[in-house]
Design a protein around this motif. Structure first.
Motif, mmCIF file in Angstrom:
data_model
loop_
_atom_site.group_PDB
_atom_site.id
_atom_site.type_symbol
_atom_site.label_atom_id
_atom_site.label_comp_id
_atom_site.label_asym_id
_atom_site.label_seq_id
_atom_site.Cartn_x
_atom_site.Cartn_y
_atom_site.Cartn_z
ATOM 1 N N GLN A 45 74.434 60.268 37.603
ATOM 2 C CA GLN A 45 73.681 60.416 36.875
ATOM 3 C C GLN A 45 73.089 61.648 36.568
ATOM 4 O O GLN A 45 72.320 62.483 36.839
ATOM 5 C CB GLN A 45 72.929 59.059 36.276
ATOM 6 N N ASP A 219 73.596 53.243 27.733
ATOM 7 C CA ASP A 219 74.274 53.144 28.722
ATOM 8 C C ASP A 219 74.172 52.145 30.708
ATOM 9 O O ASP A 219 75.324 51.449 30.547
ATOM 10 C CB ASP A 219 73.753 54.362 29.364
ATOM 11 N N GLN A 222 76.453 49.156 28.542
ATOM 12 C CA GLN A 222 77.263 49.488 28.983
ATOM 13 C C GLN A 222 78.237 49.457 30.400
ATOM 14 O O GLN A 222 78.417 48.012 30.460
ATOM 15 C CB GLN A 222 78.096 51.289 28.188
ATOM 16 N N ARG A 223 77.517 50.207 30.959
ATOM 17 C CA ARG A 223 77.694 49.904 32.704
ATOM 18 C C ARG A 223 77.348 48.639 33.073
ATOM 19 O O ARG A 223 78.016 48.642 34.106
ATOM 20 C CB ARG A 223 76.428 51.454 33.856
ATOM 21 N N LYS A 278 71.328 62.672 28.845
ATOM 22 C CA LYS A 278 71.025 61.215 28.666
ATOM 23 C C LYS A 278 72.011 60.806 27.085
ATOM 24 O O LYS A 278 72.455 60.792 27.401
ATOM 25 C CB LYS A 278 69.750 60.970 28.827
ATOM 26 N N ALA A 281 74.984 60.685 27.659
ATOM 27 C CA ALA A 281 75.462 59.868 28.047
ATOM 28 C C ALA A 281 75.021 58.355 27.292
ATOM 29 O O ALA A 281 76.331 57.362 27.498
ATOM 30 C CB ALA A 281 75.253 58.927 29.126
ATOM 31 N N VAL A 282 74.680 58.304 26.530
ATOM 32 C CA VAL A 282 74.325 57.360 25.145
ATOM 33 C C VAL A 282 75.445 57.277 24.663
ATOM 34 O O VAL A 282 75.301 56.198 24.080
ATOM 35 C CB VAL A 282 72.959 57.321 24.806
ATOM 36 N N ALA A 285 78.473 55.877 25.800
ATOM 37 C CA ALA A 285 78.332 54.333 25.833
ATOM 38 C C ALA A 285 78.926 53.598 24.981
ATOM 39 O O ALA A 285 79.167 52.461 24.466
ATOM 40 C CB ALA A 285 76.982 54.450 26.718
#
Length: 342
Positions: A45, A219, A222-223, A278, A281-282, A285
């Motif tokens: 992350q 994120d 979703q995670r 980040k 990642a967003v 997601a």
């Protein structure tokens, strides 16, 4: 004393099994200053990736004199244990979500106020490095730690099992929130009710209807698979999720002025890369979320402005009620710094 013993035990265990990311000095040259830095995220992350980057740059810029050993995934204990460890000197540093620090330092709860940071990422970073950011970090000094930087770690968005077509739709809905009076007032301003629940109970609470909705970065949504038990999502980006970089005062004071400047500047320097990491990642997601059955809507700039206007004053007053005169002074510094960005 029990928490302190646990930190020591976990620290020893992590060192023995070699799970830390350790950037060692050159062969034959021992670092003059070594800091163990613990945090909660995994080594994939954004927080960890850029802590490793900072460690590499600090080592290089101090000619190997300062070494950071990074321990991800809560290897050194819970965030409370790590924060206490930094206070007591059993741990040199930690990077903590600000949301976990409100009980420890009420001043930091200012970050719970919706739309506190500007939408433009560059302006947001200017605000972090402004007199407001400096005053907020300085508030940690009286708590036995040294705050040296604020790091962005995403923006919150709303989901619900009831429609979120506009701001009127929030009325009467029940949302899970962290145990924060500021966030409770945020929902009250929208005509919704807020229920403080542990994060670990959120999925089941959404699934069974204990609450209608929640707020989190995309994120995280979703995670944690919250999108699988929610019907509607509005990309509102209304709440900042910020990290606070903290060091033990004795360790920090043992450094030279030059090394302290290098470390502080490096933590701020990597923010654009951290932000981009980040954002990727967003984006990933959101793409994954859109593949499911949830209805996704992106809030307009006008809607965001209306949301800020509806919630800011009530959330601000709740913050001042909690943080007292120090909070009122910090709000004044913030509003001045924010106005100067326009």
């Amino acid at each position: 004393m029990r928490a302190l013993g646990k930190i020591t035990k976990l620290t020893r265990r992590a060192l023995l099994i070699g799970t830390a990311v350790t950037l060692t000095a050159s062969a034959g040259w021992a670092a003059e200053f070594t800091a163990k830095i613990g945090h909660l995220e995994s080594d994939q992350q954004s927080r960890h990736v850029h802590l490793a980057k900072v460690a590499e740059l600090v080592k290089e810029r101090t000619d190997g004199a300062v070494e950071f050993q990074i321990f991800p995934s809560g290897q050194l204990g819970s965030q409370r244990e790590m924060t206490e460890g930094v206070q007591l000197g059993t741990l040199e540093g930690t990077v903590s979500p600000a949301a976990f620090l409100g009980g420890f330092n009420p001043a930091v709860s200012i970050l719970d106020i919706p739309f506190l940071l500007p939408a433009d990422p560059e302006d947001a970073q200017k605000l972090r490095e402004s007199a407001f950011g400096e005053e907020l970090l300085e508030s940690f000094s009286s708590k036995g730690v040294v705050g040296i930087a604020l790091w962005p770690n995403g923006l919150k968005n709303f989901t619900s099992n009831k429609p979120l077509d506009d701001l009127e739709a929030f009325k009467g809905q029940k949302f899970r929130t962290m145990d924060s009076k500021i966030l409770i007032e945020q929902f009250d301003a929208l005509g919704a009710s807020a229920i403080a629940l542990p994060f670990g109970e959120l999925y089941t609470s959404l699934q069974t209807g204990v609450v209608d909705g929640q707020e989190n970065p995309l994120d995280t949504i979703q995670r944690m698979k919250f999108d699988e038990v929610q019907k509607y999502l509005v990309v509102s980006e209304h709440g900042a999720m910020e990290d606070v970089v903290m060091f033990n005062p004795a360790w920090w004071d043992s450094l030279t002025d030059e090394y302290r400047t290098i470390i502080t500047d490096t933590f701020n320097e990597v923010v654009p890369e951290l932000r981009d990491h980040k954002a990727k990642a967003v984006e990933e997601a959101l793409s994954a979320i859109k593949e499911g059955d949830i209805n996704v809507r992106v809030a307009s700039d006008e809607e965001k402005a209306a949301l800020r206007e509806m919630t800011y004053e009530k959330a601000k007053q709740a913050y001042i009620d909690r943080a007292g005169e120090a909070g009122e002074a910090l709000i004044a510094t913030y509003e001045k710094a924010y106005s100067e960005l326009k």
